[in-house]
Design a protein around this motif. Sequence first.
Motif, PDB file in Angstrom:
ATOM      1  N   VAL A 122       0.839  -1.198   0.000  1.00 44.32           N
ATOM      2  CA  VAL A 122       0.000   0.000   0.000  1.00 44.32           C
ATOM      3  C   VAL A 122       0.877   1.252   0.000  1.00 44.32           C
ATOM      4  CG1 VAL A 122      -1.765   1.315   1.236  1.00 44.32           C
ATOM      5  CG2 VAL A 122      -1.881  -1.194   1.187  1.00 44.32           C
ATOM      6  N   VAL A 123       0.686   2.084  -1.007  1.00 49.62           N
ATOM      7  CA  VAL A 123       1.390   3.366  -1.099  1.00 49.62           C
ATOM      8  C   VAL A 123       0.381   4.463  -0.772  1.00 49.62           C
ATOM      9  CG1 VAL A 123       2.479   4.998  -2.695  1.00 49.62           C
ATOM     10  CG2 VAL A 123       3.040   2.555  -2.815  1.00 49.62           C
ATOM     11  N   VAL A 124       0.753   5.325   0.166  1.00 50.96           N
ATOM     12  CA  VAL A 124      -0.188   6.359   0.610  1.00 50.96           C
ATOM     13  C   VAL A 124       0.204   7.713   0.037  1.00 50.96           C
ATOM     14  CG1 VAL A 124      -1.093   7.621   2.595  1.00 50.96           C
ATOM     15  CG2 VAL A 124      -0.721   5.136   2.750  1.00 50.96           C
ATOM     16  N   CYS A 125      -0.761   8.363  -0.619  1.00 51.72           N
ATOM     17  CA  CYS A 125      -0.572   9.749  -1.035  1.00 51.72           C
ATOM     18  C   CYS A 125      -1.521  10.589  -0.179  1.00 51.72           C
ATOM     19  CB  CYS A 125      -0.912   9.893  -2.520  1.00 51.72           C
ATOM     20  SG  CYS A 125      -0.589  11.544  -3.181  1.00 51.72           S
ATOM     21  N   GLY A 126      -1.013  11.647   0.398  1.00 43.66           N
ATOM     22  CA  GLY A 126      -1.862  12.485   1.234  1.00 43.66           C
ATOM     23  C   GLY A 126      -2.727  13.418   0.409  1.00 43.66           C
ATOM     24  N   LYS A 127      -3.596  14.170   1.077  1.00 46.59           N
ATOM     25  CA  LYS A 127      -4.365  15.216   0.408  1.00 46.59           C
ATOM     26  C   LYS A 127      -3.835  16.568   0.855  1.00 46.59           C
ATOM     27  CE  LYS A 127      -8.391  12.373  -0.438  1.00 46.59           C
ATOM     28  NZ  LYS A 127      -9.796  12.077  -0.296  1.00 46.59           N
ATOM     29  N   ARG A 128      -4.329  17.639   0.222  1.00 44.69           N
ATOM     30  CA  ARG A 128      -3.921  18.979   0.660  1.00 44.69           C
ATOM     31  C   ARG A 128      -4.494  19.247   2.052  1.00 44.69           C
ATOM     32  NH1 ARG A 128      -5.968  20.424  -4.669  1.00 44.69           N
ATOM     33  NH2 ARG A 128      -4.264  20.694  -6.162  1.00 44.69           N
ATOM     34  N   ASP A 129      -4.041  20.327   2.678  1.00 47.32           N
ATOM     35  CA  ASP A 129      -4.537  20.660   4.019  1.00 47.32           C
ATOM     36  C   ASP A 129      -6.056  20.827   4.040  1.00 47.32           C
ATOM     37  OD1 ASP A 129      -2.063  20.518   5.097  1.00 47.32           O
ATOM     38  OD2 ASP A 129      -1.668  22.688   5.027  1.00 47.32           O
ATOM     39  N   THR A 132      -8.596  18.496  -0.256  1.00 47.53           N
ATOM     40  CA  THR A 132      -8.801  18.262  -1.687  1.00 47.53           C
ATOM     41  C   THR A 132      -7.647  17.415  -2.223  1.00 47.53           C
ATOM     42  OG1 THR A 132      -7.667  20.330  -2.249  1.00 47.53           O
ATOM     43  CG2 THR A 132     -10.065  20.424  -2.040  1.00 47.53           C
ATOM     44  N   ILE A 133      -7.885  16.773  -3.378  1.00 46.80           N
ATOM     45  CA  ILE A 133      -6.865  15.907  -3.988  1.00 46.80           C
ATOM     46  C   ILE A 133      -5.953  16.730  -4.895  1.00 46.80           C
ATOM     47  CG2 ILE A 133      -6.495  13.988  -5.606  1.00 46.80           C
ATOM     48  CD1 ILE A 133      -9.077  12.735  -4.580  1.00 46.80           C
ATOM     49  N   ASP A 134      -4.652  16.557  -4.707  1.00 52.02           N
ATOM     50  CA  ASP A 134      -3.657  17.202  -5.565  1.00 52.02           C
ATOM     51  C   ASP A 134      -3.284  16.202  -6.659  1.00 52.02           C
ATOM     52  OD1 ASP A 134      -1.427  18.226  -6.789  1.00 52.02           O
ATOM     53  OD2 ASP A 134      -0.427  18.829  -4.927  1.00 52.02           O
ATOM     54  N   VAL A 135      -3.932  16.317  -7.814  1.00 55.19           N
ATOM     55  CA  VAL A 135      -3.769  15.327  -8.881  1.00 55.19           C
ATOM     56  C   VAL A 135      -2.309  15.236  -9.344  1.00 55.19           C
ATOM     57  CG1 VAL A 135      -4.391  14.808 -11.282  1.00 55.19           C
ATOM     58  CG2 VAL A 135      -6.160  15.384  -9.634  1.00 55.19           C
ATOM     59  N   ASP A 136      -1.617  16.369  -9.390  1.00 54.68           N
ATOM     60  CA  ASP A 136      -0.209  16.325  -9.802  1.00 54.68           C
ATOM     61  C   ASP A 136       0.626  15.494  -8.830  1.00 54.68           C
ATOM     62  OD1 ASP A 136      -0.282  17.922 -12.187  1.00 54.68           O
ATOM     63  OD2 ASP A 136      -0.755  19.608 -10.879  1.00 54.68           O
ATOM     64  N   ALA A 137       0.344  15.639  -7.550  1.00 54.79           N
ATOM     65  CA  ALA A 137       1.074  14.863  -6.540  1.00 54.79           C
ATOM     66  C   ALA A 137       0.773  13.372  -6.698  1.00 54.79           C
ATOM     67  CB  ALA A 137       0.691  15.335  -5.137  1.00 54.79           C
ATOM     68  N   VAL A 138      -0.483  13.048  -6.994  1.00 57.50           N
ATOM     69  CA  VAL A 138      -0.876  11.643  -7.183  1.00 57.50           C
ATOM     70  C   VAL A 138      -0.132  11.057  -8.385  1.00 57.50           C
ATOM     71  CG1 VAL A 138      -2.788  10.096  -7.772  1.00 57.50           C
ATOM     72  CG2 VAL A 138      -3.158  11.952  -6.131  1.00 57.50           C
ATOM     73  N   GLU A 166     -12.858  16.773 -14.994  1.00 58.19           N
ATOM     74  CA  GLU A 166     -11.693  17.049 -15.835  1.00 58.19           C
ATOM     75  C   GLU A 166     -10.394  16.620 -15.140  1.00 58.19           C
ATOM     76  OE1 GLU A 166     -12.053  17.553 -18.973  1.00 58.19           O
ATOM     77  OE2 GLU A 166      -9.869  17.389 -19.031  1.00 58.19           O
ATOM     78  N   GLU A 167     -10.355  16.792 -13.830  1.00 62.17           N
ATOM     79  CA  GLU A 167      -9.181  16.391 -13.056  1.00 62.17           C
ATOM     80  C   GLU A 167      -9.064  14.870 -13.004  1.00 62.17           C
ATOM     81  OE1 GLU A 167      -7.095  19.037 -12.783  1.00 62.17           O
ATOM     82  OE2 GLU A 167      -6.837  18.665 -10.629  1.00 62.17           O
ATOM     83  N   VAL A 175      -1.426   8.126 -15.981  1.00 64.59           N
ATOM     84  CA  VAL A 175      -0.765   7.016 -15.280  1.00 64.59           C
ATOM     85  C   VAL A 175      -0.922   5.709 -16.059  1.00 64.59           C
ATOM     86  CG1 VAL A 175      -1.037   8.035 -12.984  1.00 64.59           C
ATOM     87  CG2 VAL A 175      -2.839   6.543 -13.887  1.00 64.59           C
ATOM     88  N   ASP A 176       0.003   4.775 -15.814  1.00 61.32           N
ATOM     89  CA  ASP A 176      -0.104   3.443 -16.411  1.00 61.32           C
ATOM     90  C   ASP A 176      -0.954   2.526 -15.553  1.00 61.32           C
ATOM     91  OD1 ASP A 176       1.673   4.184 -18.420  1.00 61.32           O
ATOM     92  OD2 ASP A 176       3.404   3.730 -17.152  1.00 61.32           O
ATOM     93  N   ALA A 177      -1.172   2.932 -14.317  1.00 65.40           N
ATOM     94  CA  ALA A 177      -1.871   2.082 -13.365  1.00 65.40           C
ATOM     95  C   ALA A 177      -3.345   1.917 -13.726  1.00 65.40           C
ATOM     96  CB  ALA A 177      -1.767   2.705 -11.968  1.00 65.40           C
TER      97      ALA A 177
END
Length: 354
Positions: A122-129, A132-138, A166-167, A175-177
């Motif tokens: 499991v790889v965890v990506c956080g959200k902004r403060d 909201t989801i930061d698509v670039d970070a994901v 759109e996001e 992504v390839d995933a």
Amino acid sequence: MYELNEKIRDLVPYEPIAGSYPIRLDANESFLPLPDGLRAKIAETAANIAYNRYPDPLSADVTAAFAAYYGISPDLVTAGNGSDELISILSTAFLMKGDAMMVILPDFSMYQFYASLAEGRVVVCGKRDDLTIDVDAVIAKAKAENVRMIVFSNPCNPTSLGLPREEVRRLIRSVDALVVLDEAYMDFWDQSLLGEVEEYDNLVILRTCSKAIGSAALRLGFAVAQPRLTRVLRAVKSPYNVNSLSQAIGTLVLAEREWEADARERIVASRKALQASLEALAAEFPGAFSLYDSCTNFVFLKTDRAKELFQGFLDRGIAIRYMGGFLRVTAGSEAENAAFLDAFRALLREGETA
Ligand SMILES: *Cc1c(COP(=O)(O)O)cnc(C)c1O
């Protein structure tokens, strides 16, 4: 002594909430019971099922009813024993041992659970403060960690926030995933990708009858994906995963379009009213809590006193969901919302005098 393996050793059975509470605003169910006319049809259908026979392995009728309801082709649809089962199937089938599966937290907790059982990493990506989801970070993290699968809910449980379509498109294309897009609450919002699922070879959309459709008891969920992925899903699921009663009743429920549309309107109206009352309450008690925008049938609150408030509600017979420094509250009937708001005001007053 028989030794339990590592991945199951510390697991405990899922228990939504212990104890019985007259007001249940903790599970994001619909507060509307199915109408009497429909119940009569269900009773007749239930009486006529061939109980000595196995169910239809492809759940053809209910799959067709679901596809018709959303205006898509049934060839893109796989029925599951709740979308929960589909998440489990997706994790087991699309992850090899050690493959990375990304979650974007905070999000629905079952994703990590099934990935761990499937021996995924499991790889965890956080959200902004602001959650909201930061698509670039994901996208960046998916590439850096060689992620094979990304699962997230949109709109999100628990944050109640939505990621604009759109996001989501940009994420899927970048992504390839395999992207598993859980649209459990999309009946309450208008940014679904159901209509364009065939354009992507790496997208599976999950939908459920447990929320807006008002049929959590049936355990009925659907995966929607292009034919190549659908073939895999149908091949890897257990043959008789949806029982005959759920198939038959689900077919009837999904045919009640007018009732469903009306129910959805009433649920959204309840959530808006709850949100407006909470905003007024927040103004009355500055600093006590803050509220997120909601695209769902529940609201999400941030408060330093989450634990104590949660317990206070339970003491008053009201179950809501406690999550760290947050509370999640399902929109209920007018009476349930009123009881919740009365209790909330009382608890906040107690807090002031304490
Ligand atoms: C409620 C919910 C589901 C629905 O699960 P079922 O197994 O279909 O009842 C799926 N995903 C999320 C994020 C949910 O909140």
